[in-house]
Design a protein around this motif. Structure first.
Motif, PDB file in Angstrom:
ATOM      1  N   ARG A 138       3.194  -7.005  -2.052  1.00 41.44           N
ATOM      2  CA  ARG A 138       1.748  -6.753  -2.117  1.00 41.44           C
ATOM      3  C   ARG A 138       1.408  -5.414  -1.447  1.00 41.44           C
ATOM      4  O   ARG A 138       2.292  -4.656  -1.085  1.00 41.44           O
ATOM      5  CB  ARG A 138       0.986  -7.900  -1.459  1.00 41.44           C
ATOM      6  CG  ARG A 138       1.153  -9.244  -2.165  1.00 41.44           C
ATOM      7  CD  ARG A 138       0.322 -10.309  -1.480  1.00 41.44           C
ATOM      8  NE  ARG A 138       0.783 -10.545  -0.111  1.00 41.44           N
ATOM      9  CZ  ARG A 138       0.022 -11.056   0.853  1.00 41.44           C
ATOM     10  NH1 ARG A 138      -1.242 -11.362   0.616  1.00 41.44           N
ATOM     11  NH2 ARG A 138       0.510 -11.250   2.069  1.00 41.44           N
ATOM     12  N   SER A 139       0.123  -5.165  -1.302  1.00 44.37           N
ATOM     13  CA  SER A 139      -0.367  -3.917  -0.689  1.00 44.37           C
ATOM     14  C   SER A 139       0.124  -2.690  -1.445  1.00 44.37           C
ATOM     15  O   SER A 139       0.408  -1.641  -0.856  1.00 44.37           O
ATOM     16  CB  SER A 139       0.035  -3.838   0.786  1.00 44.37           C
ATOM     17  OG  SER A 139      -0.554  -4.870   1.535  1.00 44.37           O
ATOM     18  N   ASP A 140       0.243  -2.808  -2.776  1.00 41.19           N
ATOM     19  CA  ASP A 140       0.679  -1.686  -3.595  1.00 41.19           C
ATOM     20  C   ASP A 140      -0.425  -1.288  -4.572  1.00 41.19           C
ATOM     21  O   ASP A 140      -1.531  -1.810  -4.519  1.00 41.19           O
ATOM     22  CB  ASP A 140       1.975  -2.034  -4.339  1.00 41.19           C
ATOM     23  CG  ASP A 140       1.785  -3.183  -5.334  1.00 41.19           C
ATOM     24  OD1 ASP A 140       0.709  -3.808  -5.321  1.00 41.19           O
ATOM     25  OD2 ASP A 140       2.717  -3.455  -6.114  1.00 41.19           O
ATOM     26  N   LYS A 180      -3.995   3.196   2.702  1.00 38.57           N
ATOM     27  CA  LYS A 180      -4.898   2.386   3.518  1.00 38.57           C
ATOM     28  C   LYS A 180      -5.789   1.511   2.635  1.00 38.57           C
ATOM     29  O   LYS A 180      -6.053   0.355   2.956  1.00 38.57           O
ATOM     30  CB  LYS A 180      -5.753   3.289   4.397  1.00 38.57           C
ATOM     31  CG  LYS A 180      -4.971   4.001   5.493  1.00 38.57           C
ATOM     32  CD  LYS A 180      -5.856   4.970   6.267  1.00 38.57           C
ATOM     33  CE  LYS A 180      -5.037   5.714   7.321  1.00 38.57           C
ATOM     34  NZ  LYS A 180      -5.865   6.736   8.037  1.00 38.57           N
ATOM     35  N   ASN A 182      -5.107   0.273  -0.227  1.00 36.95           N
ATOM     36  CA  ASN A 182      -4.346  -0.769  -0.910  1.00 36.95           C
ATOM     37  C   ASN A 182      -3.865  -1.886   0.017  1.00 36.95           C
ATOM     38  O   ASN A 182      -3.258  -2.856  -0.440  1.00 36.95           O
ATOM     39  CB  ASN A 182      -3.131  -0.162  -1.621  1.00 36.95           C
ATOM     40  CG  ASN A 182      -3.519   0.618  -2.866  1.00 36.95           C
ATOM     41  OD1 ASN A 182      -4.606   0.436  -3.405  1.00 36.95           O
ATOM     42  ND2 ASN A 182      -2.644   1.502  -3.308  1.00 36.95           N
ATOM     43  N   HIS A 183      -4.133  -1.747   1.305  1.00 34.99           N
ATOM     44  CA  HIS A 183      -3.688  -2.775   2.242  1.00 34.99           C
ATOM     45  C   HIS A 183      -4.292  -4.134   1.911  1.00 34.99           C
ATOM     46  O   HIS A 183      -5.484  -4.253   1.665  1.00 34.99           O
ATOM     47  CB  HIS A 183      -4.096  -2.399   3.671  1.00 34.99           C
ATOM     48  CG  HIS A 183      -3.281  -1.298   4.266  1.00 34.99           C
ATOM     49  ND1 HIS A 183      -3.566  -0.731   5.497  1.00 34.99           N
ATOM     50  CD2 HIS A 183      -2.178  -0.656   3.804  1.00 34.99           C
ATOM     51  CE1 HIS A 183      -2.678   0.211   5.748  1.00 34.99           C
ATOM     52  NE2 HIS A 183      -1.835   0.280   4.749  1.00 34.99           N
ATOM     53  N   ASN A 184      -3.445  -5.147   1.900  1.00 34.52           N
ATOM     54  CA  ASN A 184      -3.922  -6.530   1.814  1.00 34.52           C
ATOM     55  C   ASN A 184      -3.934  -7.138   3.209  1.00 34.52           C
ATOM     56  O   ASN A 184      -3.033  -6.895   4.014  1.00 34.52           O
ATOM     57  CB  ASN A 184      -3.011  -7.367   0.908  1.00 34.52           C
ATOM     58  CG  ASN A 184      -3.084  -6.942  -0.541  1.00 34.52           C
ATOM     59  OD1 ASN A 184      -2.081  -6.839  -1.227  1.00 34.52           O
ATOM     60  ND2 ASN A 184      -4.274  -6.682  -1.031  1.00 34.52           N
ATOM     61  N   ASP A 187      -0.854  -8.653   5.556  1.00 33.84           N
ATOM     62  CA  ASP A 187       0.373  -8.418   4.787  1.00 33.84           C
ATOM     63  C   ASP A 187       1.180  -7.319   5.470  1.00 33.84           C
ATOM     64  O   ASP A 187       1.228  -6.180   5.011  1.00 33.84           O
ATOM     65  CB  ASP A 187       0.028  -8.028   3.346  1.00 33.84           C
ATOM     66  CG  ASP A 187       1.271  -7.728   2.506  1.00 33.84           C
ATOM     67  OD1 ASP A 187       2.315  -8.345   2.766  1.00 33.84           O
ATOM     68  OD2 ASP A 187       1.180  -6.873   1.612  1.00 33.84           O
ATOM     69  N   ARG A 191       2.709  -3.826   3.570  1.00 34.20           N
ATOM     70  CA  ARG A 191       2.150  -2.554   4.026  1.00 34.20           C
ATOM     71  C   ARG A 191       3.240  -1.603   4.501  1.00 34.20           C
ATOM     72  O   ARG A 191       3.219  -0.401   4.192  1.00 34.20           O
ATOM     73  CB  ARG A 191       1.142  -2.809   5.146  1.00 34.20           C
ATOM     74  CG  ARG A 191      -0.124  -3.481   4.652  1.00 34.20           C
ATOM     75  CD  ARG A 191      -0.973  -4.031   5.779  1.00 34.20           C
ATOM     76  NE  ARG A 191      -1.507  -2.989   6.633  1.00 34.20           N
ATOM     77  CZ  ARG A 191      -2.436  -3.203   7.576  1.00 34.20           C
ATOM     78  NH1 ARG A 191      -2.916  -4.426   7.760  1.00 34.20           N
ATOM     79  NH2 ARG A 191      -2.888  -2.216   8.303  1.00 34.20           N
TER      80      ARG A 191
END
Length: 236
Positions: A138-140, A180, A182-184, A187, A191
């Motif tokens: 995630r966070s992509d 920053k 895209n951060h979940n 996560d 990250r």
């Protein structure tokens, strides 16, 4: 007629006044005119306005775009990536001994178990390309969907939202802003992985002005950038 037109305009709006971020991070309103069916995730090719059929002259071998990205590091082409192959791949595209060694261990350590068929981990830390979609974090940017297809609209959004200076290239600051954004929440692993992936890309593919161009980023997604860097390094 006027009411209908107003309603239609509102239904297509990408900006909400009470959410200023929707105005700061713009979407490309004309993408469908520039690229056929940009909402359709492509399984085999990474496309953009300049490459509607994907990378020219490239044999995708019926691998998904995410599999193509990973397959560069499968140096003996057996469908499995071992840590020493990851090391060799990093060296082939121009990274030094230390970074390549760390990448060989850390990437395989983090991704190996997720791509295995069973529950027993292997001490050799193999990454199975067949199941590489299971290792998506995630966070992509979400340019890869959960099955490893390439989403043209998500790819285009990287530039419409964050490439505010040049339009088709990211500065170092714009790259940082994107990461920053895209951060979940909560996560940590995603990250960290996203940060190092993009920083390594920036290090190896930025131009003399410190810009990370759209073509380099597109080439990252389908692995064609790796092949180009390897050829350039070999020619030197």
């Amino acid at each position: 007629m006027g009411v209908s037109s107003a309603a239609s305009d509102e239904s297509l709006s990408t900006y909400a006044a009470c959410a200023p971020v929707t105005g700061e991070r713009k979407l490309n309103l004309h993408l469908q005119e520039q690229l056929p069916k940009p909402y359709l995730a492509r399984a085999l090719v990474a496309v953009d306005q300049s490459h509607p059929d994907g990378t020219e002259g490239r044999d995708h071998q019926n691998l998904s775009v995410l599999q193509q990205h990973a397959a560069f590091f499968d140096r003996n082409k057996d469908g499995i990536i071992y840590p020493w192959e990851t090391y060799q791949g990093f060296r082939a595209i121009g990274f030094g001994f230390v970074i390549s060694l760390l990448a060989g261990f850390l990437l395989n350590f983090l991704l190996s178990f997720a791509t295995k068929q069973g529950w027993l981990p292997s001490p050799l830390l193999p990454i199975y390309i067949k199941n590489i979609h299971k290792a998506k974090h995630r966070s992509d940017s979400e340019t890869y969907d959960t099955e490893g297809r390439f989403d043209p609209a998500k790819f285009d959004a990287i530039f419409s939202k964050y490439a505010t200076t040049y339009g088709n290239a990211l500065t170092a600051d714009e790259l940082s802003t994107m990461l920053k954004a895209n951060h979940n929440f909560a996560d940590f692993i995603g990250r960290i992985m996203a940060f190092f992936e993009w920083q390594l890309l920036y290090f190896i593919a930025k131009d003399e002005k410190g810009l990370l161009h759209q073509e380099a980023i597109r080439g990252l997604f389908d692995g064609s950038l790796f092949e180009l860097l390897e050829k350039k390094r070999a020619s030197r």
